[in-house]
Scaffold this motif. Sequence first.
Motif, short mmCIF file in Angstrom:
data_model
loop_
_atom_site.label_atom_id
_atom_site.label_comp_id
_atom_site.label_asym_id
_atom_site.label_seq_id
_atom_site.Cartn_x
_atom_site.Cartn_y
_atom_site.Cartn_z
N TYR A 55 53.00 -3.21 -17.19
CA TYR A 55 53.78 -4.22 -16.45
C TYR A 55 53.91 -5.48 -17.30
CZ TYR A 55 54.70 -7.98 -13.14
OH TYR A 55 55.20 -9.10 -12.53
N ASN A 190 62.15 -2.75 -12.68
CA ASN A 190 61.03 -2.96 -13.62
C ASN A 190 61.47 -2.75 -15.07
OD1 ASN A 190 59.20 -1.83 -10.99
ND2 ASN A 190 58.46 -3.65 -12.06
N MET A 291 51.27 -6.85 -6.28
CA MET A 291 50.77 -5.94 -7.34
C MET A 291 49.81 -4.94 -6.70
SD MET A 291 52.12 -6.81 -10.31
CE MET A 291 51.00 -6.10 -11.52
N LEU A 292 50.14 -4.46 -5.50
CA LEU A 292 49.27 -3.54 -4.76
C LEU A 292 47.87 -4.14 -4.60
CD1 LEU A 292 50.18 -0.23 -6.68
CD2 LEU A 292 51.35 -1.16 -4.68
N GLU A 293 47.83 -5.43 -4.25
CA GLU A 293 46.54 -6.12 -4.15
C GLU A 293 45.63 -5.52 -3.08
OE1 GLU A 293 49.44 -7.70 -4.43
OE2 GLU A 293 49.21 -9.34 -5.88
N SER A 317 52.59 -6.11 2.18
CA SER A 317 52.59 -5.18 3.32
C SER A 317 51.21 -5.12 3.97
CB SER A 317 53.02 -3.80 2.84
OG SER A 317 54.26 -3.87 2.16
#
Length: 370
Positions: A55, A190, A291-293, A317
């Motif tokens: 990333y 991306n 960042m999919l935390e 989310s």
Amino acid sequence: MKIDAVELRLLCMELRTPFETSFARETHKECLLVRVDGEGLQGWGEVVAMSEPLYNEETLVTCWHILEDVLIPATLSRDWESPDLWAEGMVRYRRNYMAKAGMEAALWDLWSQLRAQPLSRLWRGVRDRVDVGISLGVESDLGHLLPRIEDALQEGYRRVKLKIKPGWDVEVVAEVRRRYPELTLQVDANSAYGLEHLPTFQALDELQLLMIEQPLAYDDIVDHAQLQQCLRTPICLDESIDSLDQCRRALNLGSARVINIKPGRVGGFWAARAIHDHCQQRGIACWVGGMLETGVGRLQNLSLASLPNFTLAGDISASRRYFERDIIEPEVELGADGKVSVPTEFGVGSRLHWPSLERYTQRRQRYLPD
Ligand code: OSB
Ligand code: MG
């Protein structure tokens, strides 16, 4: 604020469903948690780097190194007047934004407790619930994507972002648009395309998308300006904006009309708020990216999203979108209104679910002053 000790933890959590972007297919979320001990309290922060530099250029190993050898010794060496002044003090160390952001977040978390104010109040947030959306990855075929969208709508999400890449773009997005003519829909490439793909973007331009996120190179703001000239759909920059200066230059060039702000990508909440304020002054809409935390990073991102110019739904989310069991309790939940509550606690520590945290911890190291 005096810090007496710092602890780093490497966590690995299985994702409920694999998440595929143009650069990787992720089945697990790995991250670092930073814990600072000071004034008899503990503050927590999250480092959002991935295990590979897909990333941006950072990885969990480079972040561990920068924290262990640079940021932690600097932090333990003196007293700090505020997390903002700590962040300013770290500007002399070049880049390594995700490492800095994790440490800064832990200091903010402690600061919130010391001030007995939630982060959203310290940052002058203006709302107690924020609009959120869901980011859906690349799938093998439409038959796998469509149920995902249906589930997301059932759960209450009102904004859907689809990941795209060459071979998974116009046809897919056009079919989703045909089935859901009113859906608030955006796409994220991306950096998977170049200017030679103009026809693809012209086709996407006809699909009433809210925005097209990071279509071109991760470090580009020049080609994006050229592409934006050809499109009515706003371009949103993610990867390309790693500082306030870069944001200012991109807006001057006309490279984007929307900015995705991720604290990890820009070096922390100090820089994230500065970019927010700059965009607000220029009438440019922002949203908080993800960042999919784990719950730790996500609760703090929710506090950030309460600021006035975060007028678009964030990638923040509910916990169950990512993990079977998050490391916080209660978990982040989506309301029937498509919104999520901004935390009112002072710091996230009181919401840590310790059994999960310990279960996911793979490595732990404690640091004391010399
Ligand atoms: O580009 O926004 C991105 C996840 C990992 C790396 C980059 C991105 C993402 C997402 C996930 O889109 C959003 C989320 O955390 O829900
Ligand atoms: Mg993105």
